[in-house]
Scaffold this motif. Structure first.
Motif, PDB file in Angstrom:
ATOM      1  N   GLU A  87       8.099   2.853 -16.818  1.00  0.00           N
ATOM      2  CA  GLU A  87       7.121   3.080 -15.766  1.00  0.00           C
ATOM      3  C   GLU A  87       5.830   2.371 -16.116  1.00  0.00           C
ATOM      4  OE1 GLU A  87       6.467   7.566 -17.173  1.00  0.00           O
ATOM      5  OE2 GLU A  87       4.986   6.937 -15.702  1.00  0.00           O
ATOM      6  N   GLY A  88       5.093   1.989 -15.093  1.00  0.00           N
ATOM      7  CA  GLY A  88       3.819   1.313 -15.330  1.00  0.00           C
ATOM      8  C   GLY A  88       2.909   1.459 -14.134  1.00  0.00           C
ATOM      9  N   GLU A  89       1.620   1.631 -14.396  1.00  0.00           N
ATOM     10  CA  GLU A  89       0.629   1.700 -13.326  1.00  0.00           C
ATOM     11  C   GLU A  89       0.054   0.317 -13.069  1.00  0.00           C
ATOM     12  OE1 GLU A  89      -2.387   4.602 -13.320  1.00  0.00           O
ATOM     13  OE2 GLU A  89      -1.024   6.310 -13.545  1.00  0.00           O
ATOM     14  N   LEU A  90      -0.185   0.019 -11.785  1.00  0.00           N
ATOM     15  CA  LEU A  90      -0.765  -1.247 -11.380  1.00  0.00           C
ATOM     16  C   LEU A  90      -2.239  -1.029 -11.052  1.00  0.00           C
ATOM     17  CD1 LEU A  90       2.179  -2.408  -9.071  1.00  0.00           C
ATOM     18  CD2 LEU A  90       1.895  -2.771 -11.528  1.00  0.00           C
ATOM     19  N   GLU A  91      -2.804  -1.921 -10.306  1.00  0.00           N
ATOM     20  CA  GLU A  91      -4.212  -1.802  -9.940  1.00  0.00           C
ATOM     21  C   GLU A  91      -4.413  -0.710  -8.891  1.00  0.00           C
ATOM     22  OE1 GLU A  91      -5.586  -5.554  -8.562  1.00  0.00           O
ATOM     23  OE2 GLU A  91      -4.947  -6.648 -10.352  1.00  0.00           O
ATOM     24  N   VAL A  92      -5.663  -0.263  -8.777  1.00  0.00           N
ATOM     25  CA  VAL A  92      -6.043   0.646  -7.693  1.00  0.00           C
ATOM     26  C   VAL A  92      -6.372  -0.200  -6.476  1.00  0.00           C
ATOM     27  CG1 VAL A  92      -7.694   2.369  -6.907  1.00  0.00           C
ATOM     28  CG2 VAL A  92      -6.916   2.385  -9.283  1.00  0.00           C
ATOM     29  N   VAL A  93      -5.742   0.108  -5.347  1.00  0.00           N
ATOM     30  CA  VAL A  93      -5.942  -0.626  -4.106  1.00  0.00           C
ATOM     31  C   VAL A  93      -6.341   0.362  -3.024  1.00  0.00           C
ATOM     32  CG1 VAL A  93      -4.869  -2.112  -2.375  1.00  0.00           C
ATOM     33  CG2 VAL A  93      -4.253  -2.360  -4.785  1.00  0.00           C
ATOM     34  N   SER A  94      -7.370   0.030  -2.267  1.00  0.00           N
ATOM     35  CA  SER A  94      -7.830   0.917  -1.203  1.00  0.00           C
ATOM     36  C   SER A  94      -6.690   1.285  -0.278  1.00  0.00           C
ATOM     37  CB  SER A  94      -8.941   0.229  -0.400  1.00  0.00           C
ATOM     38  OG  SER A  94      -9.196   0.935   0.799  1.00  0.00           O
ATOM     39  N   ASN A  95      -6.668   2.550   0.163  1.00  0.00           N
ATOM     40  CA  ASN A  95      -5.623   2.989   1.079  1.00  0.00           C
ATOM     41  C   ASN A  95      -5.734   2.337   2.450  1.00  0.00           C
ATOM     42  OD1 ASN A  95      -4.130   4.745  -0.595  1.00  0.00           O
ATOM     43  ND2 ASN A  95      -5.688   6.331  -0.377  1.00  0.00           N
ATOM     44  N   ALA A  96      -6.842   1.641   2.696  1.00  0.00           N
ATOM     45  CA  ALA A  96      -6.963   0.872   3.934  1.00  0.00           C
ATOM     46  C   ALA A  96      -6.026  -0.332   3.913  1.00  0.00           C
ATOM     47  CB  ALA A  96      -8.403   0.413   4.127  1.00  0.00           C
ATOM     48  N   THR A  97      -5.594  -0.741   2.726  1.00  0.00           N
ATOM     49  CA  THR A  97      -4.641  -1.837   2.564  1.00  0.00           C
ATOM     50  C   THR A  97      -3.237  -1.250   2.495  1.00  0.00           C
ATOM     51  OG1 THR A  97      -6.277  -3.151   1.385  1.00  0.00           O
ATOM     52  CG2 THR A  97      -3.978  -3.788   1.120  1.00  0.00           C
ATOM     53  N   LYS A  98      -2.352  -1.709   3.363  1.00  0.00           N
ATOM     54  CA  LYS A  98      -1.033  -1.116   3.511  1.00  0.00           C
ATOM     55  C   LYS A  98       0.036  -1.949   2.800  1.00  0.00           C
ATOM     56  CE  LYS A  98      -2.738   1.807   6.598  1.00  0.00           C
ATOM     57  NZ  LYS A  98      -2.984   3.219   6.254  1.00  0.00           N
ATOM     58  N   VAL A  99       0.993  -1.239   2.160  1.00  0.00           N
ATOM     59  CA  VAL A  99       2.209  -1.901   1.709  1.00  0.00           C
ATOM     60  C   VAL A  99       3.117  -2.033   2.922  1.00  0.00           C
ATOM     61  CG1 VAL A  99       4.255  -1.757   0.247  1.00  0.00           C
ATOM     62  CG2 VAL A  99       2.060  -0.960  -0.622  1.00  0.00           C
ATOM     63  N   VAL A 100       3.452  -3.261   3.314  1.00  0.00           N
ATOM     64  CA  VAL A 100       4.277  -3.461   4.504  1.00  0.00           C
ATOM     65  C   VAL A 100       5.683  -3.928   4.161  1.00  0.00           C
ATOM     66  CG1 VAL A 100       2.355  -3.862   6.058  1.00  0.00           C
ATOM     67  CG2 VAL A 100       3.353  -5.788   4.835  1.00  0.00           C
ATOM     68  N   GLY A 101       5.934  -4.233   2.874  1.00  0.00           N
ATOM     69  CA  GLY A 101       7.283  -4.630   2.514  1.00  0.00           C
ATOM     70  C   GLY A 101       7.391  -5.052   1.067  1.00  0.00           C
ATOM     71  N   THR A 102       8.630  -5.133   0.592  1.00  0.00           N
ATOM     72  CA  THR A 102       8.897  -5.673  -0.727  1.00  0.00           C
ATOM     73  C   THR A 102      10.058  -6.646  -0.598  1.00  0.00           C
ATOM     74  OG1 THR A 102      10.406  -3.849  -1.233  1.00  0.00           O
ATOM     75  CG2 THR A 102       8.127  -3.613  -1.976  1.00  0.00           C
ATOM     76  N   GLY A 103      10.126  -7.608  -1.483  1.00  0.00           N
ATOM     77  CA  GLY A 103      11.208  -8.586  -1.457  1.00  0.00           C
ATOM     78  C   GLY A 103      10.939  -9.675  -2.478  1.00  0.00           C
ATOM     79  N   ASP A 104      11.937 -10.501  -2.739  1.00  0.00           N
ATOM     80  CA  ASP A 104      11.796 -11.582  -3.723  1.00  0.00           C
ATOM     81  C   ASP A 104      11.232 -12.811  -3.014  1.00  0.00           C
ATOM     82  OD1 ASP A 104      14.130 -13.491  -5.803  1.00  0.00           O
ATOM     83  OD2 ASP A 104      11.944 -13.259  -5.873  1.00  0.00           O
ATOM     84  N   PHE A 105       9.906 -12.889  -2.933  1.00  0.00           N
ATOM     85  CA  PHE A 105       9.274 -13.963  -2.178  1.00  0.00           C
ATOM     86  C   PHE A 105       9.177 -15.277  -2.953  1.00  0.00           C
ATOM     87  CE2 PHE A 105       8.418 -11.345   1.337  1.00  0.00           C
ATOM     88  CZ  PHE A 105       7.960 -10.112   0.889  1.00  0.00           C
ATOM     89  N   ASP A 106       9.275 -15.243  -4.290  1.00  0.00           N
ATOM     90  CA  ASP A 106       9.140 -16.467  -5.077  1.00  0.00           C
ATOM     91  C   ASP A 106      10.448 -16.901  -5.736  1.00  0.00           C
ATOM     92  OD1 ASP A 106       7.509 -14.979  -8.028  1.00  0.00           O
ATOM     93  OD2 ASP A 106       9.306 -14.439  -6.903  1.00  0.00           O
ATOM     94  N   GLY A 107      11.542 -16.235  -5.433  1.00  0.00           N
ATOM     95  CA  GLY A 107      12.845 -16.668  -5.892  1.00  0.00           C
ATOM     96  C   GLY A 107      13.147 -16.447  -7.354  1.00  0.00           C
ATOM     97  N   ASP A 108      12.414 -15.558  -8.038  1.00  0.00           N
ATOM     98  CA  ASP A 108      12.676 -15.340  -9.467  1.00  0.00           C
ATOM     99  C   ASP A 108      13.548 -14.106  -9.713  1.00  0.00           C
ATOM    100  OD1 ASP A 108      10.947 -13.282  -8.913  1.00  0.00           O
ATOM    101  OD2 ASP A 108       9.552 -13.707 -10.562  1.00  0.00           O
ATOM    102  N   LEU A 109      14.078 -13.518  -8.648  1.00  0.00           N
ATOM    103  CA  LEU A 109      14.939 -12.339  -8.691  1.00  0.00           C
ATOM    104  C   LEU A 109      14.200 -11.050  -9.021  1.00  0.00           C
ATOM    105  CD1 LEU A 109      18.159 -13.779 -10.398  1.00  0.00           C
ATOM    106  CD2 LEU A 109      17.571 -13.679  -7.976  1.00  0.00           C
ATOM    107  N   HIS A 110      12.867 -11.085  -9.142  1.00  0.00           N
ATOM    108  CA  HIS A 110      12.052  -9.875  -9.271  1.00  0.00           C
ATOM    109  C   HIS A 110      11.458  -9.542  -7.901  1.00  0.00           C
ATOM    110  CE1 HIS A 110      11.960  -9.485 -13.668  1.00  0.00           C
ATOM    111  NE2 HIS A 110      11.850 -10.804 -13.738  1.00  0.00           N
TER     112      HIS A 110
END
Length: 411
Positions: free
Chosen positions: A363-386
């Motif tokens: 597990e790991g914590e990332l940065e704090v981001v204002s809740n006004a900024t929405k997560v709208v999706g996840t996916g492998d956008f750069d082709g590195d399989l992450h």
């Protein structure tokens, strides 16, 4: 915080749904129902070995004021006797048990537990500090279950008593999202319970139908604050139209909030017992002697109101277990071909759990981001399989290219 007022409760169908978190710093009176047809509760010592084993991963949430620890680190749980507290008539089951627990919780990882949200905070819109204070009010006590002779268990500080280190997740989505996840101060030394996956959808059937997978449920909890009991089987009689919750004719009492509700056939956790929807009471005056009380027993099929099971008198609500794990987005962040979990805390903090089934590998914590900024999706956008994270900001879209738990590129 003020304790929740005692509400009228009854043993009626239980609504099962997503994970939820709530807290009560007084004894939990928010849930429940009493019994359908008959009182199905039994002490775990009289259940099968498989149910006893599952019970080892279920804990009583006991207010610290009700836990005494002696110089040899032995634990004594204090509280009134059920018979005296509830003014029970002679001969009522479990009347000599001690009412110690406020709620129930269960392991989803060796250090993480799920309970009902209202068990941590009895109001709306709590801060992280409010939730932490509510969680810190409790000890999680494992193995609070009488032996076959009915003797009070021998509990020790080292083996059985755990503290809440921090609250990881709080659900505030109403009756279908009353859940919380919190972390213990150390490894519980026992396995997590197996959890149903997204494909294990409850199936509503007619009352009296044969017990079958996905339509028949059992529960393990601390009814009336007593040592752990097994209840059921109950029949699933109503499924929320959105698949977030369901109702079943599963016996329940106050202080079973937060308890796991299992598929009676497969033994996987399908939901979290949360709270009662309508009036009623756990105990009612004895018709033959109104000066003392007896367990309220409803007809085997419950007592429908308005002609449907969506509004059963005294219905207990159970959130489907998948709701908590779909809290944000699921993707493969560590390239092991298994879904991982992206969490969003109420204060804007982000965290990733790299998963192996129901177990957290890293597990790991990332940065704090204002809740006004929405997560709208996840996916492998750069082709590195992450898996990477797609954001919607006020000025457009943004992508975090991820390398597991690390942000490789922001932009």
């Amino acid at each position: 915080m003020n304790p929740l007022p005692r509400r009228a409760l009854r043993c009626a169908p239980v609504l099962l749904g997503a994970l939820a978190v709530v807290a009560t710093l007084g004894r939990d009176r928010s849930a429940h129902a009493d019994c359908f047809g008959h009182d199905s509760r039994v002490d775990l010592a009289h259940a099968s070995p498989a149910w006893q084993a599952r019970g080892r991963s279920v804990a009583a949430l006991v207010a610290k004021k009700n836990v005494a620890v002696d110089a040899q680190h032995n634990i004594t749980l204090t509280g009134p006797r059920v018979g005296a507290e509830e003014k029970l008539c002679p001969g009522q089951a479990f009347s000599t048990d001690v009412e110690s627990a406020e709620c129930t919780a269960f392991l989803i990882d060796r250090r993480r537990m799920v309970t009902a949200g209202h068990c941590l905070y009895p109001g709306i819109g709590p801060s992280l500090a409010d939730l932490q204070a509510g969680c810190s009010n409790y000890f999680a006590i494992f193995d609070d279950a009488k032996d076959a002779s009915g003797a009070v268990p021998h509990l020790t500080e080292t083996a059985n008593l755990f503290q809440c280190r921090r609250v990881l997740l709080y659900g505030a989505g109403g009756t279908t999202d009353d859940s919380a996840i919190f972390e213990l101060d150390r490894d519980a030394g026992r396995p997590p319970l197996p959890l149903a996956d997204d494909r294990t959808t409850p199936v509503a059937v007619a009352v009296g139908a044969p017990c079958a997978a996905r339509s028949c449920v059992m529960g393990i909890g601390t009814p009336s604050g007593e040592p752990l009991k097994l209840a059921g089987p109950g029949t699933v009689v109503f499924l929320d139209p959105f698949g977030l919750a369901f109702k079943a004719t599963l016996d329940g009492f106050h202080a079973t909030s937060g308890s796991p509700v299992f598929d009676a056939v497969t033994g996987v956790v399908m939901g979290i017992d949360t709270l009662a929807a309508n009036g009623g009471s756990d105990y009612v005056p004895n018709p033959a002697n109104p000066s003392c009380n007896v367990v309220e027993v409803l007809p085997p099929g419950g007592s429908p109101r308005n002609g449907n099971y969506g509004n059963i008198g005294g219905a207990s609500q159970i959130t489907r277990i998948q709701r908590v794990f779909n809290r944000e987005k699921q993707r493969d962040f560590d390239r092991d071909k298994r879904a991982d979990i992206l969490w969003r805390h109420d204060d804007g903090r982000l965290a990733i759990w790299e998963m192996n089934g129901a177990a957290v590998l890293h597990e790991g914590e990332l940065e704090v981001v204002s809740n006004a900024t929405k997560v709208v999706g996840t996916g492998d956008f750069d082709g590195d399989l992450h898996a990477d994270i797609l954001w919607e900001r006020s000025n457009g879209l943004d992508i975090w290219e991820m390398n597991g738990l690390d942000i490789k590129l922001d932009g």
